[in-house]
Design an enzyme around this catalytic site. Structure first.
Site, PDB file in Angstrom:
ATOM      1  N   HIS A 272       0.833  -1.207   0.000  1.00 34.92           N
ATOM      2  CA  HIS A 272       0.000   0.000   0.000  1.00 34.92           C
ATOM      3  C   HIS A 272       0.868   1.258   0.000  1.00 34.92           C
ATOM      4  O   HIS A 272       0.591   2.225   0.719  1.00 34.92           O
ATOM      5  CB  HIS A 272      -0.950   0.002   1.205  1.00 34.92           C
ATOM      6  CG  HIS A 272      -2.078  -0.981   1.057  1.00 34.92           C
ATOM      7  ND1 HIS A 272      -3.116  -0.805   0.167  1.00 34.92           N
ATOM      8  CD2 HIS A 272      -2.315  -2.162   1.688  1.00 34.92           C
ATOM      9  CE1 HIS A 272      -3.950  -1.839   0.258  1.00 34.92           C
ATOM     10  NE2 HIS A 272      -3.488  -2.681   1.163  1.00 34.92           N
ATOM     11  N   ASP A 335      -0.253  -5.136   5.895  1.00 37.28           N
ATOM     12  CA  ASP A 335      -1.269  -5.966   5.258  1.00 37.28           C
ATOM     13  C   ASP A 335      -1.134  -5.951   3.732  1.00 37.28           C
ATOM     14  O   ASP A 335      -0.563  -5.031   3.154  1.00 37.28           O
ATOM     15  CB  ASP A 335      -2.667  -5.483   5.646  1.00 37.28           C
ATOM     16  CG  ASP A 335      -2.942  -4.063   5.196  1.00 37.28           C
ATOM     17  OD1 ASP A 335      -2.079  -3.196   5.441  1.00 37.28           O
ATOM     18  OD2 ASP A 335      -3.994  -3.810   4.582  1.00 37.28           O
ATOM     19  N   GLU A 336      -1.682  -6.963   3.116  1.00 36.45           N
ATOM     20  CA  GLU A 336      -1.862  -7.027   1.664  1.00 36.45           C
ATOM     21  C   GLU A 336      -0.619  -6.591   0.899  1.00 36.45           C
ATOM     22  O   GLU A 336      -0.657  -5.691   0.066  1.00 36.45           O
ATOM     23  CB  GLU A 336      -3.077  -6.186   1.254  1.00 36.45           C
ATOM     24  CG  GLU A 336      -4.383  -6.701   1.860  1.00 36.45           C
ATOM     25  CD  GLU A 336      -5.588  -5.876   1.458  1.00 36.45           C
ATOM     26  OE1 GLU A 336      -6.676  -6.444   1.306  1.00 36.45           O
ATOM     27  OE2 GLU A 336      -5.436  -4.635   1.322  1.00 36.45           O
ATOM     28  N   CYS A 337       0.489  -7.247   1.199  1.00 40.34           N
ATOM     29  CA  CYS A 337       1.744  -6.951   0.494  1.00 40.34           C
ATOM     30  C   CYS A 337       2.052  -8.093  -0.470  1.00 40.34           C
ATOM     31  O   CYS A 337       2.555  -9.144  -0.056  1.00 40.34           O
ATOM     32  CB  CYS A 337       2.887  -6.774   1.490  1.00 40.34           C
ATOM     33  SG  CYS A 337       4.488  -6.476   0.691  1.00 40.34           S
ATOM     34  N   GLU A 387      -1.390  -9.844   9.011  1.00 38.32           N
ATOM     35  CA  GLU A 387      -0.390 -10.411   8.110  1.00 38.32           C
ATOM     36  C   GLU A 387       1.009 -10.387   8.715  1.00 38.32           C
ATOM     37  O   GLU A 387       1.886 -11.138   8.261  1.00 38.32           O
ATOM     38  CB  GLU A 387      -0.370  -9.657   6.777  1.00 38.32           C
ATOM     39  CG  GLU A 387      -1.521  -9.992   5.851  1.00 38.32           C
ATOM     40  CD  GLU A 387      -2.684  -9.034   5.997  1.00 38.32           C
ATOM     41  OE1 GLU A 387      -3.423  -8.845   5.024  1.00 38.32           O
ATOM     42  OE2 GLU A 387      -2.856  -8.460   7.095  1.00 38.32           O
TER      43      GLU A 387
END
EC number: 3.2.1.52
Length: 553
Positions: A272, A335-337, A387
């Site tokens: 992000h 998160d969300e990497c 995460e």
């Protein structure tokens, strides 16, 4: 037959009495203990407010009450240090073991007494006292023709959890300082104590960092914004941006402190971070790669690389951030990497071999542990999305469990602190009613009843000592489909009030029907505060769905 009728009548009378009491004592969140009294206290035209505490903060809190009484009633409150035997008294609690946030509130026809051990307790006692008054007490101007009475009762109250928070995403859409303060005011009214400020995203960097001016010159502005839902792949072709200056941040932090709310900043890493890479591409996969601040929602492959230059950049950024935010926690995202670019990178693969890391998840853990060590060296602690468990949890990290509660359970079993924030109960950007009747949003369905049903306790899965690591609960307001402050309020309220009660009120005392009855009374207060909650009479129509002819694909 006669006995059956008598029993039915008695039951009806009992139910009516309960309903009447709920309406009379419509406090949100519901107090730990409340005993109804007889009669009521009537405010005199010159209310005497006695502060019998040596703590200057208590006098400031009393002044907050006095100021609001003066606005709404037109009365002239008088603050003294003497014994107000017929007024409102603030007294230090002794031997009651109320804790930092607990209080007692005793209302009789003759006087009102608020007792607490710490200023926070007095502040929350004032919130409950104001909710016992007519809803017009929340008016910013004088309201005539109101009987300014307070029903007699005895309240002993303290929170179930120490962490009761809400996250607001300002990365996708930027909201002015005045609204951030209003958001904080509403958290305080409902006895929430943490504001998680999501300040950076792929679509915009929202905080001034003096060492890196391009973060605001470049990273805070995107060329265009998605119009309608993501699946439409339509755009408005209008530049969009905004950021908070450091002076504005200090102002917000101070404002929150006066309402006993901790502001936790979030600086996203390593994913992000497209907005960062648009200004400083050398921190990513290729220093020659030209990126725009993202104008697409979702997850992006371009992420920060674990180079020394990147860690120097992040340490410098976090140093300025920690200088602005005195909070114990600094949120680092995590998160969300996506690991696509790391898998393709010779540098990353060589680094993994050098550090003995078996996969890219362990490489992310290495990244987070580097940041953890730095933040810890400054006397702070990191908190991140669940995460950060992948590849091994950093020694001092606290986990915010969003992909269900399993991450929180896993972290607690490792004796790490946890904030429960699962999508299934706490994501307030989900639809709250039939999507056909609602402005377009990301998806999902999370009505008020489902939010209220959440129980953060996972004691069945943990030992008694491990259960102590469950710090509390947080509601999240992601803003991809919330372009206005009205739309934020519409999605957050009243669902955020349900989560406030989840975090404050003992599980055994919670009941959805009782909550809804109190909420109906409470909505009148929100009306005076001009909150555009779901079902409010203000304005529930927003420009979410852009006309196709003005949106370009």
């Amino acid at each position: 037959m006669k006995n059956v009728l008598l029993c039915a009548v008695a039951l009806l009378v009992s139910v009516q009495a309960i309903v009447a009491q709920t309406a009379t004592y419509a406090i949100l969140p519901k107090p730990t203990q409340l005993e109804a009294g007889k009669g009521s206290y009537t405010l005199p035209t010159t209310p005497a407010i006695s502060v019998q505490s040596a703590n200057p903060e208590v006098r400031r809190i009393a002044q907050v009450l006095a100021d609001q009484l003066a606005k709404a009633t037109g009365f002239s409150p008088l603050i003294t240090t003497g014994n107000a035997s017929k007024g409102i008294s603030f007294v230090d609690a002794k031997g009651k073991q109320l804790g930092a946030e607990g209080y007692t509130l005793v209302v009789s026809p003759k006087q009102i007494i608020i007792a607490a051990e710490q200023p926070q307790g007095f502040f929350y006692g004032v919130q409950s006292l104001m909710q016992l008054m007519p809803a017009a007490i929340f008016s910013p101007t004088k309201v005539s023709g109101v009987a300014w009475t307070v029903p007699a009762c005895t309240i002993t109250d303290q929170p179930r959890y120490g962490y009761r928070g809400s996250m607001l995403d300002v990365g996708r859409y930027f909201y002015p300082v005045a609204f951030i303060k209003k958001y904080i005011d509403l958290l305080a009214l409902h006895k929430m104590n943490t504001f998680h400020w999501h300040l950076t995203e792929d679509q915009g960097w929202r905080i001034e960092i003096k060492k890196y001016p391009k973060l605001t010159e470049v990273s805070s502005i995107r060329k265009k914004t998605m119009a309608g839902h993501y699946r439409d792949h339509a755009y408005d072709d209008k530049p969009y941006g905004g950021f908070y200056t450091q002076d504005e941040v200090r102002d917000v932090v101070k404002y929150a402190q006066e309402r006993y709310i901790t502001v936790i900043p979030e600086i996203e890493m390593p994913g992000h971070s497209v907005a960062v890479l648009a200004a400083y591409p050398e921190l990513g996969s290729n220093p020659d790669k030209i990126l725009d601040v993202s104008y697409n929602w979702g997850v992006h492959d371009d992420v920060l690389f674990p180079r020394e230059e990147t860690f120097t950049f992040l340490e410098n950024v976090l140093t300025e951030v920690m200088g602005l935010f005195p909070s114990q926690y600094i949120h680092i995202g995590g998160d969300e990497c996506p690991k696509t670019q790391w898998k393709q990178s010779r540098f990353c693969q060589a680094l993994m071999k050098e550090k003995g890391l078996k996969d890219e998840h362990e490489l992310q853990s290495y990244f987070i542990q580097r940041i953890d060590k730095f933040v810890t060296s400054k006397g702070r602690r990191i908190i991140g999305w669940d995460e950060i468990l992948e590849g091994g949890l950093s020694p001092n990290a606290t986990v915010m469990s969003w992909r269900g509660i399993s991450g929180g359970i896993a972290a607690a079993r490792q004796n790490h602190d946890v904030v429960m924030s699962p999508t299934t109960y706490c994501y307030l950007d989900y639809y709250q009613a039939d999507p056909k009747t609602q402005p377009v949003t990301i998806g999902g369905l999370l009505p008020l009843e489902k939010v209220y049903s959440f129980n953060p306790s996972v004691s069945d899965s943990l030992t008694a000592d491990q259960s102590k690591h469950i710090l509390g609960v947080q509601g999240n307001v992601w803003s991809e489909y919330l372009p206005t402050t009205h739309s934020v309020e519409y999605m957050a309220y009243p669902r955020l009030i349900a989560l406030a009660e989840t975090g404050w009120t003992p599980q055994a005392s919670r009941n959805i029907d009782d909550f809804k009855q109190r909420l109906e009374i409470h909505k009148k207060r929100l009306d005076y505060l001009k909150v555009n909650y779901f079902g409010a009479p203000i304005n529930n129509t927003f420009q979410y769905v852009w006309p196709k002819e003005t949106a370009k694909k």
